[in-house]
Design a protein around this motif. Structure first.
Motif, PDB file in Angstrom:
ATOM      1  N   LEU A 193       0.869  -1.175   0.000  1.00  0.00           N
ATOM      2  CA  LEU A 193       0.000   0.000   0.000  1.00  0.00           C
ATOM      3  C   LEU A 193       0.903   1.221   0.000  1.00  0.00           C
ATOM      4  N   VAL A 194       0.851   2.010  -1.046  1.00  0.00           N
ATOM      5  CA  VAL A 194       1.794   3.134  -1.108  1.00  0.00           C
ATOM      6  C   VAL A 194       1.578   4.139   0.011  1.00  0.00           C
ATOM      7  N   ARG A 195       0.325   4.322   0.421  1.00  0.00           N
ATOM      8  CA  ARG A 195       0.080   5.300   1.491  1.00  0.00           C
ATOM      9  C   ARG A 195       0.088   4.639   2.871  1.00  0.00           C
ATOM     10  N   GLY A 196       0.271   3.328   2.888  1.00  0.00           N
ATOM     11  CA  GLY A 196       0.272   2.624   4.164  1.00  0.00           C
ATOM     12  C   GLY A 196      -1.113   2.457   4.735  1.00  0.00           C
ATOM     13  N   LEU A 197      -2.113   2.825   3.978  1.00  0.00           N
ATOM     14  CA  LEU A 197      -3.501   2.771   4.443  1.00  0.00           C
ATOM     15  C   LEU A 197      -4.273   1.832   3.555  1.00  0.00           C
ATOM     16  N   TRP A 198      -5.426   1.387   4.007  1.00  0.00           N
ATOM     17  CA  TRP A 198      -6.260   0.512   3.183  1.00  0.00           C
ATOM     18  C   TRP A 198      -6.567   1.179   1.855  1.00  0.00           C
ATOM     19  N   GLU A 199      -6.421   0.453   0.819  1.00  0.00           N
ATOM     20  CA  GLU A 199      -6.819   0.866  -0.532  1.00  0.00           C
ATOM     21  C   GLU A 199      -6.486  -0.294  -1.448  1.00  0.00           C
ATOM     22  N   TYR A 200      -6.654  -0.104  -2.741  1.00  0.00           N
ATOM     23  CA  TYR A 200      -6.224  -1.132  -3.684  1.00  0.00           C
ATOM     24  C   TYR A 200      -4.707  -1.189  -3.667  1.00  0.00           C
ATOM     25  N   ALA A 201      -4.186  -2.386  -3.969  1.00  0.00           N
ATOM     26  CA  ALA A 201      -2.742  -2.602  -3.901  1.00  0.00           C
ATOM     27  C   ALA A 201      -2.006  -1.837  -4.988  1.00  0.00           C
ATOM     28  N   CYS A 202      -0.774  -1.427  -4.664  1.00  0.00           N
ATOM     29  CA  CYS A 202       0.164  -1.016  -5.701  1.00  0.00           C
ATOM     30  C   CYS A 202       0.617  -2.310  -6.393  1.00  0.00           C
ATOM     31  N   VAL A 203       1.081  -3.251  -5.612  1.00  0.00           N
ATOM     32  CA  VAL A 203       1.292  -4.624  -6.107  1.00  0.00           C
ATOM     33  C   VAL A 203       0.838  -5.579  -5.001  1.00  0.00           C
ATOM     34  N   ASN A 204       0.382  -6.764  -5.378  1.00  0.00           N
ATOM     35  CA  ASN A 204       0.029  -7.795  -4.401  1.00  0.00           C
ATOM     36  C   ASN A 204       0.554  -9.147  -4.876  1.00  0.00           C
ATOM     37  N   VAL A 272      -2.001   5.857 -10.407  1.00  0.00           N
ATOM     38  CA  VAL A 272      -1.776   6.759  -9.291  1.00  0.00           C
ATOM     39  C   VAL A 272      -0.924   6.105  -8.189  1.00  0.00           C
ATOM     40  N   ARG A 273      -0.843   4.775  -8.206  1.00  0.00           N
ATOM     41  CA  ARG A 273      -0.059   4.076  -7.172  1.00  0.00           C
ATOM     42  C   ARG A 273       1.397   3.886  -7.568  1.00  0.00           C
ATOM     43  N   GLY A 274       1.764   4.276  -8.770  1.00  0.00           N
ATOM     44  CA  GLY A 274       3.166   4.175  -9.163  1.00  0.00           C
ATOM     45  C   GLY A 274       3.297   3.939 -10.653  1.00  0.00           C
ATOM     46  N   LYS A 279       6.588  -0.202 -10.127  1.00  0.00           N
ATOM     47  CA  LYS A 279       5.865  -1.402  -9.702  1.00  0.00           C
ATOM     48  C   LYS A 279       6.662  -2.670 -10.002  1.00  0.00           C
ATOM     49  N   THR A 280       7.402  -2.656 -11.114  1.00  0.00           N
ATOM     50  CA  THR A 280       8.223  -3.835 -11.424  1.00  0.00           C
ATOM     51  C   THR A 280       9.227  -4.085 -10.297  1.00  0.00           C
ATOM     52  N   ARG A 281       9.816  -3.003  -9.806  1.00  0.00           N
ATOM     53  CA  ARG A 281      10.769  -3.173  -8.684  1.00  0.00           C
ATOM     54  C   ARG A 281      10.047  -3.632  -7.426  1.00  0.00           C
ATOM     55  N   MET A 282       8.855  -3.106  -7.221  1.00  0.00           N
ATOM     56  CA  MET A 282       8.097  -3.506  -6.029  1.00  0.00           C
ATOM     57  C   MET A 282       7.653  -4.971  -6.119  1.00  0.00           C
TER      58      MET A 282
END
Ligand SMILES: Cc1cc2nc3c(=O)[nH]c(=O)nc-3n(C[C@H](O)[C@H](O)[C@H](O)COP(=O)(O)OP(=O)(O)OC[C@H]3O[C@@H](n4cnc5c(N)ncnc54)[C@H](O)[C@@H]3O)c2cc1C
Ligand code: FES
Ligand code: FES
Lengths: 304, 163
Positions: A193-204, A272-274, A279-282
């Protein structure tokens, strides 16, 4: 990709839907066979569609409260999760958390507690959204979906959900169980989670490590979500054998190679999440974390 | 064509005719029934301002399809205060000044109410989880959490009085 905040596509008045409430699975399947009807379970996905003025089927068949649709049953070889089980119930299932922690973690990572009380596992999977969390864990676990129409049934892998027909519904989700003398399984779901809060994943990412009774690696599995065509199972051919030979479990080289392949074999999209590159690095990083945790859990021998 | 819908609303059996069973409970409450205590913030599940209690569980009314409520039990913030005064949870929010503009407050109050109905003695972790999913743009959450803790204390005191 999920976009909740898109500009409304059409702003005219909404056509009312017809809602049918069958009392049995067979009745539900007959209603679906009759034509332009769609299943509604928790109703969250349909409500979002309606909010976005996206086309909705004229008839909805409510299955969320069908008898037996929201139960979890255990046999020696598998756990069978009814498609109507709410994510909040799944998240709180202690027995499931011991056998497949990755699945309870994924369920518990979806949206907020208030929303998880409404969303069903079947609805989350059937939405066929690459950013959804539970399908990533289920794909890594090798789960099978029991799918039915009015006349017959079949099983589908999570990755084949795109082939679900309008007149079919998901009845349950089956996860394999390992007999104690067959070794141990460890699993882990990681959601960034890019913001550290609940939301859709940046990656999962979901990962599974299977050890044989001697503690050697027998099988590795990774699935990545929030990428084009996700959840994407990562091809880890040869890695389990390589890891199995190393005494004392899975070493960092194997984990690094698996993470590298996860990044190489997936195509994230920038949003918006990256950016896609970020994301590839994440993906590599969270694949590493998921496999490391899964390996530790397998070594501890409890699934945890 | 309007279809009949029967459910319990704030301890009363209601039968209403709805034009569209796929409409949201939020629209039904505010638009059709005039129960405007439940607030509409985002209408897509993000803000929690619309939280009501359905079958004992706090859920966002904006995601709740009305047709799925047949035979079920709904409570809104209008149900809380009675002849004896405010509900302990409401009292706690007043005592601790757990609000500024007040827009998020009904959502928080209903979520804490549902929690206390299930577990009269929740731990700190549980209180924090309960507040999650309900944005407040004013308070910074400190006073909301204070209010939630105070609600636990007031609820306990009231239970002892009754005994
Ligand atoms: C604010 C918000 C945040 C969210 N965050 C996340 C998140 O972080 N991670 C995540 O994974 N999801 C997230 N979601 C999405 C949510 O999980 C999906 O909308 C989910 O599909 C809702 O499930 P449901 O049972 O309520 O759906 P429904 O609306 O009932 O159904 C959704 C779709 O599945 C079909 N369907 C339902 N049940 C079945 C069945 N048994 N067989 C066949 N088809 C079926 C329906 O026809 C429909 O097309 C979020 C949603 C919101 C509102
Ligand atoms: S209005 Fe329902 S969650 Fe925001
Ligand atoms: S008090 Fe203003 S949003 Fe919470």
């Amino acid at each position: 990709m999920t976009t909740l905040d898109r500009a409304l596509e059409h702003t005219g008045p909404l056509e009312p839907s017809m809602l049918l409430t069958p009392h049995s699975l067979d009745e539900a399947l007959r209603l679906l066979a009759a034509g332009d009807a769609a299943v509604v379970a928790g109703g969250v996905g349909h409500t979002l569609r309606r909010h976005d003025r996206r086309p909705c089927p004229a008839t909805l068949v409510s299955v969320g409260r069908l008898p037996g649709f929201d139960t979890v049953t255990w046999t020696d070889t598998e756990v069978v999760i009814g498609a109507g089980v709410r994510l909040s119930a799944l998240e709180a299932d202690v027995r499931l958390a011991a056998a497949w922690p990755m699945v309870t973690e994924a369920a518990g990572s979806v949206a907020t507690a208030r929303i998880r009380r409404m969303v069903t596992l079947g609805g989350n999977i059937a939405a066929d959204d690459d950013s959804h969390d539970p399908p990533v864990a289920l794909a890594a676990a090798g789960a099978r979906l029991t799918v039915r129409d009015a006349l017959s049934g079949r099983t589908l892998a999570i990755g084949d959900i795109g082939g679900l027909r309008r007149d079919e519904l998901i009845q349950d989700v089956r996860l394999p169980l390992t007999a104690p003398d067959q070794g141990t399984v460890g699993s882990s779901f990681q959601k960034f989670l890019v913001r550290g809060l609940w939301e859709y994943a940046c990656v999962n990412v979901g990962a599974v490590v299977r050890l044989d009774a001697r503690g050697a690696v027998r099988d590795l599995s990774l699935a990545v979500g929030s990428v084009t065509g996700g959840p994407v199972p990562v091809d880890l051919a040869g890695l389990a054998e390589e890891a199995g030979e190393a005494a004392g479990g899975i070493d960092d080289r194997v984990i690094d190679e698996a993470a590298r392949r996860a990044a190489e074999q997936t195509s994230p999209y920038g949003d918006v999440r990256g950016s896609a590159a970020y994301k590839t690095r994440m993906i590599a990083e969270f694949a590493r974390r998921a496999l490391t945790t899964a390996a530790l859990r397998a070594a501890e021998g409890t699934g945890r | 064509m309007a279809v009949p819908l029967r459910f319990r609303l704030n301890h009363e059996d209601v039968e209403i005719h709805v034009h569209d069973p796929a409409a949201t409970l939020l629209d039904l409450l505010r638009g059709d029934l005039g129960l405007t205590g439940t607030k509409s913030g985002c209408a897509i599940g993000y803000c929690g301002a619309c939280t009501v209690i359905v079958d004992g569980e706090a859920v966002p009314a904006c995601l709740q399809m009305v047709g799925l409520l047949e035979g079920r039990e709904v409570r809104t913030v209008e149900d809380l205060a009675g002849p004896g005064g405010l509900d302990p949870v409401q009292d706690a929010f007043v005592t601790c000044a757990g609000m500024q503009c007040g827009f998020c407050t009904p959502g928080h109050v209903m979520a804490v109410r549902a929690l206390l109905d299930r577990d009269p003695d929740p731990g700190e972790e549980e209180l924090r989880r309960t507040v999650d999913g309900n944005y407040c743009r004013c308070t910074g959450y400190v006073k909301i959490l204070d209010s939630a803790r105070e609600a636990v204390a007031l609820e306990r005191a009231r239970a002892q009085e009754v005994r």
